[in-house]
Design a protein around this motif. Structure first.
Motif, short mmCIF file in Angstrom:
data_model
loop_
_atom_site.label_atom_id
_atom_site.label_comp_id
_atom_site.label_asym_id
_atom_site.label_seq_id
_atom_site.Cartn_x
_atom_site.Cartn_y
_atom_site.Cartn_z
N ASP A 37 0.84 -1.19 0.00
CA ASP A 37 0.00 0.00 0.00
C ASP A 37 0.89 1.25 0.00
OD1 ASP A 37 -1.60 2.16 1.85
OD2 ASP A 37 -2.95 0.99 0.58
N PRO A 38 0.46 2.33 -0.70
CA PRO A 38 1.31 3.55 -0.75
C PRO A 38 1.65 4.10 0.62
CG PRO A 38 -0.40 3.64 -2.42
CD PRO A 38 -0.69 2.43 -1.60
N GLY A 39 0.73 4.06 1.55
CA GLY A 39 1.02 4.58 2.90
C GLY A 39 2.11 3.78 3.58
N TYR A 40 2.03 2.44 3.48
CA TYR A 40 3.08 1.61 4.07
C TYR A 40 4.40 1.82 3.34
CZ TYR A 40 -0.45 -0.87 6.76
OH TYR A 40 -1.44 -1.20 7.65
N ALA A 41 4.34 2.04 2.01
CA ALA A 41 5.58 2.26 1.26
C ALA A 41 6.26 3.55 1.70
CB ALA A 41 5.27 2.30 -0.24
N ASP A 42 5.48 4.61 1.92
CA ASP A 42 6.06 5.87 2.40
C ASP A 42 6.68 5.71 3.77
OD1 ASP A 42 5.21 6.99 0.06
OD2 ASP A 42 3.38 7.88 0.93
N ALA A 43 6.00 5.01 4.67
CA ALA A 43 6.56 4.80 6.02
C ALA A 43 7.84 4.01 5.95
CB ALA A 43 5.53 4.08 6.90
N ALA A 44 7.90 2.99 5.09
CA ALA A 44 9.13 2.20 4.95
C ALA A 44 10.25 3.04 4.39
CB ALA A 44 8.87 0.99 4.06
#
Length: 314
Positions: A30-37
């Motif tokens: 998910d884009p949100g998880y990708a940004d956090a990573a």
């Protein structure tokens, strides 16, 4: 998608129907998880302090304790319900003990009455005593012992125990037909699961249970019969009851086991209160004196439940 030349139709992309699957394979995260990573990898993610860690652990422990307390509270009955249940259990135990004590008193009094009868009649009244014993056996008052038959009826096995087909169970009408057929075949005494049958016996159903004189019975149903085993087997096979047993076995899968027995012991019912049927009288008619019991069922006629049975041909 692009329109076709010279027409108003729309041409689909070759993989238009696979858009969702293609997106899933191209970007599984998910884009949100990708940004956090990405922030965590770049070192811009704020570090977790000891205070936040302790708070998170305390919150998890609190949630666990709350869930455990709620589960115990739901499983544990309230005080009023528990007290009511204990009261009912104590009343049932008390009534059962009283019923057992009363039955023991009835048995002792019956034996005492029999002893007094023998002393009163003596040797001179032996023919009368024998006649009394014969009538008592026919009335199912006295226990009997002798040769006979044992018939065991068992509900058909079910693949799903939660779904039970009523037609695969032994019904009250089945026992009625079998018992009446045995009486007609020359049975001298019959008992079903230890319940002695008399001219006053009623075989009925209540839900899934079969009642014999209001006593609930369950499968397997053991019908014990005192009499000439060979003669009863022959007559039963010729009668409609034998055909009914064959239908139960072949059509409904109900277990039917018939065997000869060299010795059977059938209990007695004890003293039976007989009632007589009389025509209602008006004020102008004289009141008749109570007479002997009339209107009782003949031996071999077992009262049954009314209404359709559900068995074909019965």
């Amino acid at each position: 998608m692009t329109p076709r030349h010279g027409s108003g139709e729309v041409q689909r992309s070759p993989d238009a129907s696979m858009t969702l699957i293609n997106e899933f394979y191209r970007r599984p995260l998910d884009p949100g998880y990708a940004d956090a990573a990405a922030r965590r990898a770049a070192g811009s993610e704020p570090r977790r302090t000891r205070r936040s860690t302790v708070g998170l652990v305390a919150l998890a422990i609190g949630l666990g304790l709350g869930a455990t307390a709620a589960t115990l509270a739901l499983r544990q009955p309230t005080t009023s319900v528990q007290e009511a249940r204990e009261l009912l259990e104590s009343q049932i135990a008390q009534r059962s003990e009283e019923a057992d004590a009363t039955q023991a008193d009835i048995t002792a009094m019956t034996e005492q009455i029999a002893t007094l009868q023998e002393d009163l009649l003596g040797d001179e009244g032996r023919p009368v005593s024998d006649q009394i014993d014969e009538v008592a056996v026919e009335a199912a008052v006295m226990p009997v012992t002798g040769r006979g038959l044992r018939l065991v009826l068992t509900d058909a096995p079910s693949d799903d125990p939660d779904v039970v087909d009523p037609m695969s169970r032994v019904q009250d009408v089945d026992l009625q037909i079998v018992v009446n057929g045995l009486w007609a075949a020359g049975a001298e005494a019959i008992a079903v699961n230890g319940q002695r049958l008399s001219a006053m016996t009623a075989i009925r159903s209540a839900g899934d249970a079969v009642l014999v004189d209001l006593v609930p019975l369950a499968s397997p149903y053991t019908v014990e019969v005192v009499g000439d085993a060979t003669h009863m087997q022959t007559e039963l096979a010729r009668a409609a009851a034998g055909q009914h047993l064959a239908t139960l076995r072949t059509t409904f899968g109900i277990g039917v086991q018939l065997s000869s027995q060299s010795k059977l012991e059938l209990p007695g019912t004890g003293l039976v209160t007989m009632y007589s049927a009389r025509v209602p009288v008006t004020s102008a008619d004289p009141v008749p004196e109570p007479g002997p019991a009339e209107g009782a069922l003949d031996e071999g006629d077992v009262a049954g439940s009314a209404g359709p049975t559900g068995r074909d041909g019965t």
